[in-house]
Design an enzyme around this catalytic site. Sequence first.
Site, PDB file in Angstrom:
ATOM      1  CB  VAL A 149      -0.938  -0.014   1.224  1.00 36.71           C
ATOM      2  CG1 VAL A 149      -1.809   1.235   1.255  1.00 36.71           C
ATOM      3  CG2 VAL A 149      -1.802  -1.277   1.223  1.00 36.71           C
ATOM      4  N   PRO A 150       1.199   1.787  -1.170  1.00 36.11           N
ATOM      5  CG  PRO A 150       1.076   2.538  -3.390  1.00 36.11           C
ATOM      6  CD  PRO A 150       0.420   1.611  -2.401  1.00 36.11           C
ATOM      7  CB  CYS A 151       2.217   5.288   2.663  1.00 40.13           C
ATOM      8  SG  CYS A 151       3.358   4.149   3.447  1.00 40.13           S
ATOM      9  CG  HIS A 152       6.855   4.310  -1.309  1.00 37.90           C
ATOM     10  ND1 HIS A 152       6.074   3.176  -1.143  1.00 37.90           N
ATOM     11  CD2 HIS A 152       7.258   4.310  -2.606  1.00 37.90           C
ATOM     12  CE1 HIS A 152       6.040   2.517  -2.292  1.00 37.90           C
ATOM     13  NE2 HIS A 152       6.733   3.188  -3.196  1.00 37.90           N
ATOM     14  NE  ARG A 153       4.241   3.661  -5.827  1.00 36.96           N
ATOM     15  CZ  ARG A 153       3.643   2.546  -6.213  1.00 36.96           C
ATOM     16  NH1 ARG A 153       2.333   2.505  -6.373  1.00 36.96           N
ATOM     17  NH2 ARG A 153       4.355   1.463  -6.442  1.00 36.96           N
TER      18      ARG A 153
END
Length: 165
Positions: free
Chosen positions: A133-137
């Site tokens: 779940v790409p919170c780094h984006r």
Amino acid sequence: MKFKHDRIRMRHLQSPLGGITLAASDLGLVGLWFDDQRHAPDMTPWQTDAADDLLTQAATQVLAYFAGQRRDFDLPLDLSHGTPFQQSVWAALRAIPCGATTSYGVLSADIGKPAAVRAVGAAVGRNPISLIVPCHRVLGADGSLTGYAGGLDRKTALLALEGAR
């Protein structure tokens, strides 16, 4: 963070960015945390299960991602332990394509809560399934690297791996 399911299994693996703990319920993956990541739950009651099919599949996909052989993940997720608001933010995160970024303000507007930027930021920070779940984006409004529970060095490395920065 409280999990609604009693039988949580976990597995640890090494990645180019350090150790990772994967965790799963009977419904799907409930977590991916880097070692020393903020907001990681108490894992002491969980059983280690290196032979679990879902955890094995998740480990394979994560390592393929780091090797540049995978850009998306195809795993069942169990995000039922989040509030309805958190779940809406986490679903919006999953819509951000690999190699792309967005801001907290855009993410807030995407879920229909344009004034909830701080609450969205808090939900992003509590994302239990980092990387997948790409919170780094998610970046600041000016494109700056803002907080990341796994550390800004990891956020920078993940965005570089995806060709986003």
